[in-house]
Design a protein around this motif. Structure first.
Motif, PDB file in Angstrom:
ATOM      1  N   ILE A 197      11.373  -1.425 -23.142  1.00 44.57           N
ATOM      2  CA  ILE A 197      12.593  -0.625 -23.325  1.00 44.57           C
ATOM      3  C   ILE A 197      13.217  -0.318 -21.965  1.00 44.57           C
ATOM      4  N   LEU A 198      12.355  -0.201 -20.946  1.00 41.20           N
ATOM      5  CA  LEU A 198      12.845   0.099 -19.591  1.00 41.20           C
ATOM      6  C   LEU A 198      12.128  -0.788 -18.580  1.00 41.20           C
ATOM      7  N   SER A 199      12.926  -1.414 -17.710  1.00 44.25           N
ATOM      8  CA  SER A 199      12.370  -2.208 -16.612  1.00 44.25           C
ATOM      9  C   SER A 199      12.979  -1.727 -15.314  1.00 44.25           C
ATOM     10  N   ALA A 200      12.161  -1.149 -14.458  1.00 42.47           N
ATOM     11  CA  ALA A 200      12.644  -0.788 -13.124  1.00 42.47           C
ATOM     12  C   ALA A 200      12.389  -1.990 -12.222  1.00 42.47           C
ATOM     13  N   ARG A 201      13.415  -2.404 -11.476  1.00 39.11           N
ATOM     14  CA  ARG A 201      13.283  -3.582 -10.612  1.00 39.11           C
ATOM     15  C   ARG A 201      13.670  -3.207  -9.191  1.00 39.11           C
ATOM     16  N   HIS A 202      12.677  -3.183  -8.315  1.00 39.43           N
ATOM     17  CA  HIS A 202      12.910  -2.938  -6.878  1.00 39.43           C
ATOM     18  C   HIS A 202      13.775  -1.700  -6.632  1.00 39.43           C
ATOM     19  N   ILE A 203      13.379  -0.613  -7.258  1.00 41.60           N
ATOM     20  CA  ILE A 203      14.153   0.622  -7.080  1.00 41.60           C
ATOM     21  C   ILE A 203      13.845   1.237  -5.710  1.00 41.60           C
ATOM     22  N   ARG A 204      14.927   1.548  -5.008  1.00 38.24           N
ATOM     23  CA  ARG A 204      14.806   2.117  -3.671  1.00 38.24           C
ATOM     24  C   ARG A 204      15.791   3.276  -3.574  1.00 38.24           C
ATOM     25  N   LYS A 205      15.315   4.388  -3.048  1.00 36.65           N
ATOM     26  CA  LYS A 205      16.219   5.525  -2.883  1.00 36.65           C
ATOM     27  C   LYS A 205      15.896   6.219  -1.562  1.00 36.65           C
ATOM     28  N   ALA A 206      16.924   6.421  -0.755  1.00 35.83           N
ATOM     29  CA  ALA A 206      16.746   7.131   0.511  1.00 35.83           C
ATOM     30  C   ALA A 206      17.545   8.421   0.474  1.00 35.83           C
ATOM     31  N   TYR A 207      16.965   9.475   1.062  1.00 28.95           N
ATOM     32  CA  TYR A 207      17.728  10.701   1.330  1.00 28.95           C
ATOM     33  C   TYR A 207      17.982  10.681   2.830  1.00 28.95           C
ATOM     34  N   GLY A 208      19.162  10.276   3.245  1.00 27.16           N
ATOM     35  CA  GLY A 208      19.413  10.107   4.682  1.00 27.16           C
ATOM     36  C   GLY A 208      18.478   9.049   5.229  1.00 27.16           C
ATOM     37  N   ALA A 209      17.743   9.401   6.301  1.00 20.85           N
ATOM     38  CA  ALA A 209      16.852   8.415   6.923  1.00 20.85           C
ATOM     39  C   ALA A 209      15.505   8.337   6.206  1.00 20.85           C
ATOM     40  N   PHE A 210      15.252   9.291   5.286  1.00 20.12           N
ATOM     41  CA  PHE A 210      13.947   9.348   4.627  1.00 20.12           C
ATOM     42  C   PHE A 210      13.942   8.513   3.352  1.00 20.12           C
ATOM     43  N   ILE A 211      13.014   7.568   3.269  1.00 22.46           N
ATOM     44  CA  ILE A 211      12.955   6.708   2.077  1.00 22.46           C
ATOM     45  C   ILE A 211      11.990   7.314   1.066  1.00 22.46           C
ATOM     46  N   ALA A 212      12.556   7.844  -0.015  1.00 22.20           N
ATOM     47  CA  ALA A 212      11.744   8.548  -1.020  1.00 22.20           C
ATOM     48  C   ALA A 212      11.119   7.583  -2.018  1.00 22.20           C
ATOM     49  N   LYS A 264      10.257   3.435  -2.305  1.00 21.85           N
ATOM     50  CA  LYS A 264      10.274   2.265  -1.407  1.00 21.85           C
ATOM     51  C   LYS A 264      10.613   0.966  -2.117  1.00 21.85           C
ATOM     52  N   ASP A 265       9.972   0.677  -3.208  1.00 20.87           N
ATOM     53  CA  ASP A 265      10.248  -0.579  -3.922  1.00 20.87           C
ATOM     54  C   ASP A 265       9.508  -0.498  -5.255  1.00 20.87           C
ATOM     55  N   ILE A 266      10.080   0.284  -6.145  1.00 17.57           N
ATOM     56  CA  ILE A 266       9.366   0.585  -7.395  1.00 17.57           C
ATOM     57  C   ILE A 266       9.784  -0.414  -8.473  1.00 17.57           C
ATOM     58  N   SER A 267       8.791  -1.129  -9.024  1.00 16.23           N
ATOM     59  CA  SER A 267       9.049  -2.029 -10.148  1.00 16.23           C
ATOM     60  C   SER A 267       7.994  -1.794 -11.217  1.00 16.23           C
ATOM     61  N   PHE A 268       8.434  -1.504 -12.418  1.00 12.26           N
ATOM     62  CA  PHE A 268       7.494  -1.557 -13.539  1.00 12.26           C
ATOM     63  C   PHE A 268       8.209  -1.517 -14.874  1.00 12.26           C
ATOM     64  N   THR A 328       1.062   5.780 -14.277  1.00  7.31           N
ATOM     65  CA  THR A 328       1.432   5.215 -12.981  1.00  7.31           C
ATOM     66  C   THR A 328       1.150   6.267 -11.922  1.00  7.31           C
ATOM     67  N   VAL A 329       0.431   5.856 -10.889  1.00  7.22           N
ATOM     68  CA  VAL A 329       0.134   6.778  -9.789  1.00  7.22           C
ATOM     69  C   VAL A 329       1.049   6.435  -8.631  1.00  7.22           C
ATOM     70  N   MET A 330       1.826   7.418  -8.189  1.00  5.69           N
ATOM     71  CA  MET A 330       2.725   7.205  -7.055  1.00  5.69           C
ATOM     72  C   MET A 330       2.211   7.961  -5.842  1.00  5.69           C
ATOM     73  N   VAL A 331       2.347   7.327  -4.687  1.00  4.73           N
ATOM     74  CA  VAL A 331       1.991   7.976  -3.420  1.00  4.73           C
ATOM     75  C   VAL A 331       3.025   7.559  -2.382  1.00  4.73           C
ATOM     76  N   ARG A 332       3.604   8.536  -1.705  1.00  3.20           N
ATOM     77  CA  ARG A 332       4.597   8.286  -0.647  1.00  3.20           C
ATOM     78  C   ARG A 332       5.635   7.223  -1.041  1.00  3.20           C
ATOM     79  N   GLY A 333       6.227   7.393  -2.195  1.00  2.20           N
ATOM     80  CA  GLY A 333       7.349   6.543  -2.595  1.00  2.20           C
ATOM     81  C   GLY A 333       6.984   5.163  -3.095  1.00  2.20           C
ATOM     82  N   ALA A 334       5.683   4.911  -3.300  1.00  2.00           N
ATOM     83  CA  ALA A 334       5.260   3.589  -3.784  1.00  2.00           C
ATOM     84  C   ALA A 334       4.244   3.761  -4.910  1.00  2.00           C
ATOM     85  N   ILE A 335       4.030   2.672  -5.666  1.00  2.00           N
ATOM     86  CA  ILE A 335       3.030   2.723  -6.734  1.00  2.00           C
ATOM     87  C   ILE A 335       1.665   2.366  -6.161  1.00  2.00           C
ATOM     88  N   LEU A 336       0.720   3.259  -6.351  1.00  2.00           N
ATOM     89  CA  LEU A 336      -0.645   3.008  -5.874  1.00  2.00           C
ATOM     90  C   LEU A 336      -1.470   2.300  -6.949  1.00  2.00           C
TER      91      LEU A 336
END
Ligand SMILES: Nc1ncnc2c1ncn2[C@@H]1O[C@H](COP(=O)(O)OP(=O)(O)OP(=O)(O)O)[C@@H](O)[C@H]1O
Length: 248
Positions: A4-19, A21-25, A217-225
């Protein structure tokens, strides 16, 4: 089956901070999916990306075959994505039933022209939903007088008024007692299954996650662990080290 939902290479930055990084699932239809991870991992940011609440999100968010990333929240609601909102202060002094009615009126998009018949139908639906979420006895009470647990049940019922296919819950049990948490989430799981919805929820209580989620899904520092069944996640050494072991 198509997710029903496919996230593909989702990236989001707040200014210089990347919250993010590259979320796909992928989330299969009907799944109850928990997002867990230490504070600041990006869980709320990811939920907000799905709900269309953040500008500047990169990648693709495919919902029912369509990339929804650029769509505003109102359009997403029409396509079947729902999330809970805290009842705003202005509505706290209205009754439980009035709030549920408001949710049905907003979901229908017909603000101004409620005929007597439509109004009666919405009242019936509002009563039925209060019954479903266990608040029938409280319908005349003022929302400000509800316990936190009851208020969360009402917020959940209000989110269901729009009949979403995908329901997003960001820390629905925050601030609740252990008993209230399980009570709320068992009701949520029962409703989600009974109506064939898909659920993504952020949760810090691992016991609630173990009981309610089919996949985690376990996330750590903006990525999937890690990703897997609750049992696999609990047994995962890396997850234990960075999150569940209490070293975060
Ligand atoms: N509007 C914002 N501007 C700048 N940085 C932000 C903003 N919102 C979130 N962040 C940062 O992005 C990171 C991810 O935040 P997010 O709230 O998504 O994490 P989370 O996993 O939901 O954390 P928690 O469990 O504490 O709610 C954090 O470091 C946070 O400080």
């Amino acid at each position: 089956m198509q997710p029903i939902l496919s996230a593909r290479h989702i990236r989001k930055a707040y200014g210089a901070f990347i919250a993010l990084k590259d979320i796909s699932f992928d989330i299969p239809r009907g799944e109850r999916h928990a997002l867990i991870g230490p504070n600041g991992a990006g869980k709320s940011t990811f939920i907000a990306c799905i709900a269309g609440q953040l500008p500047g999100v990169e990648g693709e968010m495919i919902f029912k075959g369509e990339n929804i990333l650029a769509l505003p929240p109102a359009r997403l609601a029409k396509r079947g994505i729902g999330r809970t909102f805290q009842i705003s202060r202005a509505f706290l002094h209205m009754s439980v039933l009035e709030n549920m009615m408001a949710a049905y009126v907003i979901a229908s998009g017909k603000w101004a022209s409620l005929s007597g018949r439509v109004y009666a139908e919405k009242i019936d639906r509002a009563h039925a939903m209060l019954e479903t979420v266990g608040l029938a006895e409280r319908s005349r009470d003022t929302v400000a007088d509800l316990s936190l647990g009851d208020r969360k049940r009402l917020e959940f019922g209000m989110a269901l008024a729009a009949d979403p296919d995908l329901l997003l819950l960001d820390e629905p049990t925050a601030g609740m007692s252990i008993k209230e948490r399980h009570f709320l989430m068992e009701m949520v799981a029962e409703r989600v299954d009974a109506t064939g919805k898909t659920l993504i929820f952020v949760e810090h209580d691992i016991d609630v996650v173990m009981k309610i989620a089919r996949r985690v899904t376990v996330m750590v520092r903006g990525a999937i662990l890690a990703q897997g069944s609750p049992e696999d996640i609990k047994a995962n050494d890396e997850v234990q080290a960075v999150y569940l072991g209490g070293g975060h």
